[in-house]
Design a protein around this motif. Structure first.
Motif, mmCIF file in Angstrom:
data_model
loop_
_atom_site.group_PDB
_atom_site.id
_atom_site.type_symbol
_atom_site.label_atom_id
_atom_site.label_comp_id
_atom_site.label_asym_id
_atom_site.label_seq_id
_atom_site.Cartn_x
_atom_site.Cartn_y
_atom_site.Cartn_z
ATOM 1 N N GLU A 34 1.002 -0.935 0.017
ATOM 2 C CA GLU A 34 0.135 -0.199 -0.200
ATOM 3 C C GLU A 34 0.811 1.534 -0.267
ATOM 4 N N GLY A 37 -1.265 6.012 4.570
ATOM 5 C CA GLY A 37 -2.391 5.904 5.271
ATOM 6 C C GLY A 37 -3.448 5.542 6.003
ATOM 7 N N GLY A 38 -4.496 6.182 5.876
ATOM 8 C CA GLY A 38 -5.035 6.298 7.340
ATOM 9 C C GLY A 38 -6.500 6.478 7.206
ATOM 10 N N GLU A 53 -0.914 10.165 10.372
ATOM 11 C CA GLU A 53 -0.545 8.458 9.823
ATOM 12 C C GLU A 53 0.437 8.292 9.390
ATOM 13 N N GLU A 57 2.015 6.389 10.832
ATOM 14 C CA GLU A 57 2.818 4.587 10.895
ATOM 15 C C GLU A 57 4.385 4.526 10.276
HETATM 16 MG MG LIG Z 1 -3.330 2.737 7.591
#
Ligand SMILES: [Mg+2]
Ligand SMILES: Nc1nc2c([nH]c(=O)n2[C@H]2C[C@H](O)[C@@H](COP(=O)(O)OP(=O)(O)OP(=O)(O)O)O2)c(=O)[nH]1
Length: 311
Positions: A34, A37-38, A53, A57
């Motif tokens: 990916e 993000g989120g 994010e 992360e």
């Molecule tokens: Mg995420």
């Protein structure tokens, strides 16, 4: 049903590599790569969520982000909207804060990794620049001068729209132009109105809206397939057959077609929001229109004169 809103970053390093991370096996779309993000939380803008994010992360500090593309997708279990930003300005060393694997990858190598299905247009957007020059018919010496001007300006995506030049002259020109483009790391696409475009060596084909509507599948042997569109119907057809990116217009009035009906930025944005493809705005563009095009959800601008006139 309202889509789940997600903020996503295409983080690009100074040497042009893009950051990807591996989704946890137990998560939705788990085990796939990916762009980090989120989910956007209540009372957060997409940009605020992105900043939060990427810090949570990967311990990255985002300093500036510009909208790159927005895509919507209905998974069997979930409707998502990914609001994707290009992040070139950031500080900090990437850390795997959640134990996830991460990699810096060349844009053209992104296709070798398994991503969720909806990520395909994001990968295309990450590989494409924000300017798409159109090289128009004119006499041959001037054509070469114009190509040189476009390349000198650092434009990395060019369409040869040579609709009236005799086939022999087109062939001769493209044989000279393609190596020059390659040398500068620019992609050259041939407009489908050229006689026998398949005989010409280049990076891909740019379909006229008419040729687009005649096709029921993507011309398979082409590395890049682009198309010109003016309506939602054409945009949808382009998406259906698997075109990589679109030129949509006219957005603003032009000197060459003063009275012609134009879309304007609002309608451009509406149309772009209906499909999951990178879209360049055409018509009345100057170099500085890139910002407006990106704010309207587009990939950037396409133009004839803007790249050959002096700044
Ligand atoms: Mg995420
Ligand atoms: N971050 C991200 N999410 C993606 C991509 N492609 C894609 O389909 N998705 C989907 C998977 C998820 O359903 C949703 C994003 O959720 P997420 O799992 O990143 O959300 P989050 O970071 O807030 O996770 P969590 O707190 O719920 O663990 O979007 C992508 O490239 N990046």
């Amino acid at each position: 049903m309202n889509p789940l809103q997600v903020a996503v970053g295409v983080v690009k390093s100074a040497d042009g590599k893009i950051l990807i991370s591996l989704r946890d096996q137990s998560s939705h779309q788990g085990g796939l790569w990916e762009f980090p993000g989120g989910k956007i939380e209540q009372q957060e803008t997409a940009e605020q969520a992105l900043i939060r994010e990427l810090k949570e992360e990967l311990n990255l500090n985002v300093k500036a982000a510009t909208p790159l593309i927005t895509v919507k997708h209905q998974y069997t279990d979930l409707l998502v909207q990914l609001n994707v930003f290009l992040v070139e300005d950031f500080s900090g060393e990437v850390e795997s804060c959640e134990g996830q694997a991460f990699l810096w990858v060349e844009p053209d190598a992104l296709r070798q990794y398994a991503f969720p299905k909806v990520n395909q247009p994001i990968i295309t957007a990450a590989r494409l620049p924000d300017r798409y020059a159109i090289l128009e018919d004119t006499d041959e010496p001037l054509l070469r001068i114009n190509l040189q001007k476009i390349l000198d300006r650092g434009v990395k995506l060019i369409q040869a729209r040579l609709k009236t030049l005799p086939p022999e002259a087109v062939k001769k020109f493209v044989e000279q132009a393609y190596p020059l483009c390659k040398q500068k790391g620019a992609l050259l696409l041939i407009n489908s109105a050229v006689k026998s475009p398949d005989d010409l060596e280049a990076d891909g084909i740019h379909l006229t809206s008419r040729d687009l509507m005649f096709l029921d599948k993507r011309p398979g042997h082409r590395r890049w397939v682009a198309a010109s569109c003016h309506t939602l119907q054409e945009l949808r057809h382009a998406q259906k057959i698997g075109v990589d990116f679109i030129v949509l217009g006219p957005v603003l009035p032009t000197q060459t077609h003063p009275g012609a009906e134009v879309l304007g930025w609002k309608r451009f944005a509406e149309l772009v929001s209906r499909i999951n493809l990178p879209v360049y705005a055409l018509g009345g563009m100057s170099e500085s229109s890139v910002i407006a095009a990106r704010s309207a959800g587009g990939q950037g601008i396409s133009a004839i004169r803007a790249f050959i006139e002096s700044e």
